[in-house]
Design an enzyme around this catalytic site. Structure first.
Site, PDB file in Angstrom:
ATOM      1  N   GLU A 137      23.389  93.010 -69.465  1.00 24.33           N
ATOM      2  CA  GLU A 137      24.682  92.514 -69.232  1.00 24.33           C
ATOM      3  C   GLU A 137      24.768  91.071 -68.636  1.00 24.33           C
ATOM      4  O   GLU A 137      25.893  90.375 -69.074  1.00 24.33           O
ATOM      5  CB  GLU A 137      25.056  93.571 -68.094  1.00 24.33           C
ATOM      6  CG  GLU A 137      26.688  93.585 -67.868  1.00 24.33           C
ATOM      7  CD  GLU A 137      26.968  92.549 -66.559  1.00 24.33           C
ATOM      8  OE1 GLU A 137      28.116  92.674 -66.177  1.00 24.33           O
ATOM      9  OE2 GLU A 137      26.190  92.073 -66.021  1.00 24.33           O
ATOM     10  N   GLU A 138      24.086  90.987 -67.559  1.00 18.79           N
ATOM     11  CA  GLU A 138      24.213  89.652 -66.810  1.00 18.79           C
ATOM     12  C   GLU A 138      24.197  88.311 -67.654  1.00 18.79           C
ATOM     13  O   GLU A 138      24.924  87.543 -67.256  1.00 18.79           O
ATOM     14  CB  GLU A 138      23.036  89.518 -65.803  1.00 18.79           C
ATOM     15  CG  GLU A 138      22.831  90.597 -64.670  1.00 18.79           C
ATOM     16  CD  GLU A 138      24.139  90.363 -63.709  1.00 18.79           C
ATOM     17  OE1 GLU A 138      24.928  89.551 -64.014  1.00 18.79           O
ATOM     18  OE2 GLU A 138      24.116  91.353 -62.879  1.00 18.79           O
ATOM     19  N   ASP A 153      23.015  95.313 -58.015  1.00 19.96           N
ATOM     20  CA  ASP A 153      23.439  94.736 -59.245  1.00 19.96           C
ATOM     21  C   ASP A 153      22.100  94.845 -60.238  1.00 19.96           C
ATOM     22  O   ASP A 153      21.738  94.002 -60.360  1.00 19.96           O
ATOM     23  CB  ASP A 153      24.093  93.473 -58.953  1.00 19.96           C
ATOM     24  CG  ASP A 153      24.803  92.749 -60.170  1.00 19.96           C
ATOM     25  OD1 ASP A 153      25.223  93.576 -61.010  1.00 19.96           O
ATOM     26  OD2 ASP A 153      24.997  91.602 -60.145  1.00 19.96           O
TER      27      ASP A 153
END
Ligand SMILES: [Zn+2]
Length: 464
Positions: free
Chosen positions: A327-328, A294
């Site tokens: 993004e996270e 991820d």
């Protein structure tokens, strides 16, 4: 599957077999060009995706959005994409709020003193270095917390357990992620001094799963953390004894401002007037592991596929690779891309951000007029063990706003059965990536690009 069998009771075995054959056959099988098959099959020997994943996780490591580490990751990405021979390599920067983790610990003070393992959730308020101490009030579900009278919560540390099931498609994450996403805001509104949740994860290691949450406008931020599954179940057992439970919780964090950016590179198409095919993943990661699944593998898979197309010649359409930033912590990169490029037409969008497990299904949303192309894509992917999915949907986090705006997209669904064992934990590291599964991903993405951006013709400037 079980429902289907029950429904068919009474049919003969022969009829069932015939029915199964009809259902299994592609509705309108498309002949797959030899070029697509050859690119797909040779990608099963790909080394580029591993090279990117290994390099990024080793030479940069964790790369929390907006921090100096993410800036180093962008510099690494620019150098890598240039070295691989891509064109128009650039960074599109943007400003953003930055939250960083400090010291964190949790312990039961009474009735059974012991340490628990906790991680702060992104955007948690900070405690003092000494922490806060309070009585724990436990809830089995988010709905139970919502239903509780404020008086039961006020001045206490809220604990929400829940049970996210393990699924292939990750479908539990949306619903069972509620305690993390909304729990802190709800607890704060009811007057809680802090909240701990059972990690949104499926493993029984003592690795807490972090992740982002945010407090609604006007709601006072409180410290918010996630306990590992074994610790959450321990706390549940302690609460079941029926005696008052006191916890000391230390979750130190800092907030400020910083910069992030999207790293963009291209394989120029033969006809620059045609809309590009966008493929990507996200460059930032959480701050505990090295962000291997991820989402180093995501950017690696998309980029390796584009590299394989580029090395075979010139595609008709431009392939645009985007390594999204931040993004996270709230899709800042996706929003920035939407702001800067949302008015440009895109031929298709696809994002890899669900680990590196085998791709098992292809969804797409290319529109009614391009149904033959969508079916050709299904046929091209079938030999990789990929089943045809929906023709009216695609998915992706950073590209979500663009898809929502009606742009065409493809969703290559990865097997997420084990994804939430690692997701947002210190255990998200390179050794968890299976090189064979990674190659199957690259083969699928290469075939997809060969269909969408092709045909590919020899490049006179690139002797082979
Ligand atoms: Zn991700």
């Amino acid at each position: 599957m079980r429902d289907g069998v029950g429904y068919a009771t009474g049919m003969t075995h022969t009829v069932l077999t015939a029915l199964a054959l009809v259902l299994a056959a592609p509705a309108a099988a498309q002949t797959v060009p030899a070029q697509v098959e050859q690119l797909r099959d040779s990608a099963l020997h790909d080394e580029h995706a591993w090279d990117i994943t290994e390099g990024l996780t080793t030479e940069v490591g964790q790369r929390l959005a907006g921090t100096e580490a993410e800036a180093r990751a962008r510099a690494w990405a620019v150098a890598k994409l240039k070295a691989m021979g891509f064109a128009n390599v650039r960074v599109e920067s943007f400003d953003m709020p930055v939250w960083t983790r400090g010291a964190e610990s949790a312990e039961i003070v009474a009735p059974f003193p012991q340490k628990l393992v906790v991680a702060a959730l992104g955007n948690s308020a900070s405690t003092s270095p000494e922490g806060i101490t309070g009585q724990v009030v436990g809830f089995e579900t988010l709905a139970d917390l919502v239903a509780a009278p404020d008086a039961a919560v006020r001045g206490k540390i809220v604990f929400v357990s829940h049970a996210m099931p393990r699924t292939q498609d990750g479908s539990g994450y949306g619903y069972f992620g509620g305690p993390r996403r909304q729990g802190p805001g709800i607890a704060s509104k009811k007057g809680a001094i802090a909240i701990v949740i059972r990690s949104i994860g499926t493993d029984y290691h003592r690795n807490p799963h972090t992740g982002v949450m945010s407090f609604p406008e006007g709601v006072e931020p409180i410290p918010a953390g996630a306990l590992t599954l074994p610790d959450a179940e321990q706390l549940q057992r302690i609460l079941k004894r029926g005696r008052p439970v006191t916890m000391r919780l230390t979750l130190v964090s800092q907030t400020g401002h910083g910069q992030s950016g999207n790293v963009i590179a291209e394989v120029p198409g033969r006809d620059p007037s045609l809309p590009p095919v966008l493929v990507g993943g996200h460059l930032d990661s959480w701050d505990q592991g090295t962000g291997a699944i991820d989402d180093a593998t995501g950017v690696a898979i998309a980029t390796a596929a584009a590299k394989r197309i580029m090395d075979s010649g010139r595609p008709l359409r431009t392939i645009r690779i985007v390594w999204f930033g931040a993004e996270e912590v709230g899709l800042f990169g996706g929003e920035d891309y939407l702001k800067k490029h949302g008015s440009e037409p895109h031929y298709a969008l696809a994002e890899s951000d669900f680990g590196a497990g085998r791709i098992w299904r292809v969804n797409s949303n290319l529109g009614k007029a391009r149904e033959a192309e969508a079916k050709m894509l299904q046929s091209a992917l079938a030999p990789l063990g990929i089943v045809p999915g929906a023709l009216d949907k695609a998915e992706g986090s950073d590209i979500g706003p663009l898809l929502d705006a009606g742009m065409p997209g493809v969703g290559l669904s990865q097997d997420g059965t084990h994804y939430f064992d690692l997701h947002h934990t210190p255990d998200d590291t390179l050794d968890k990536v299976d090189p064979e599964e990674l190659r199957q991903n690259v083969a699928a993405w290469t075939a997809m690009l060969a269909v969408l951006a092709g045909p590919i013709e020899p490049d006179p400037k690139r002797p082979r």
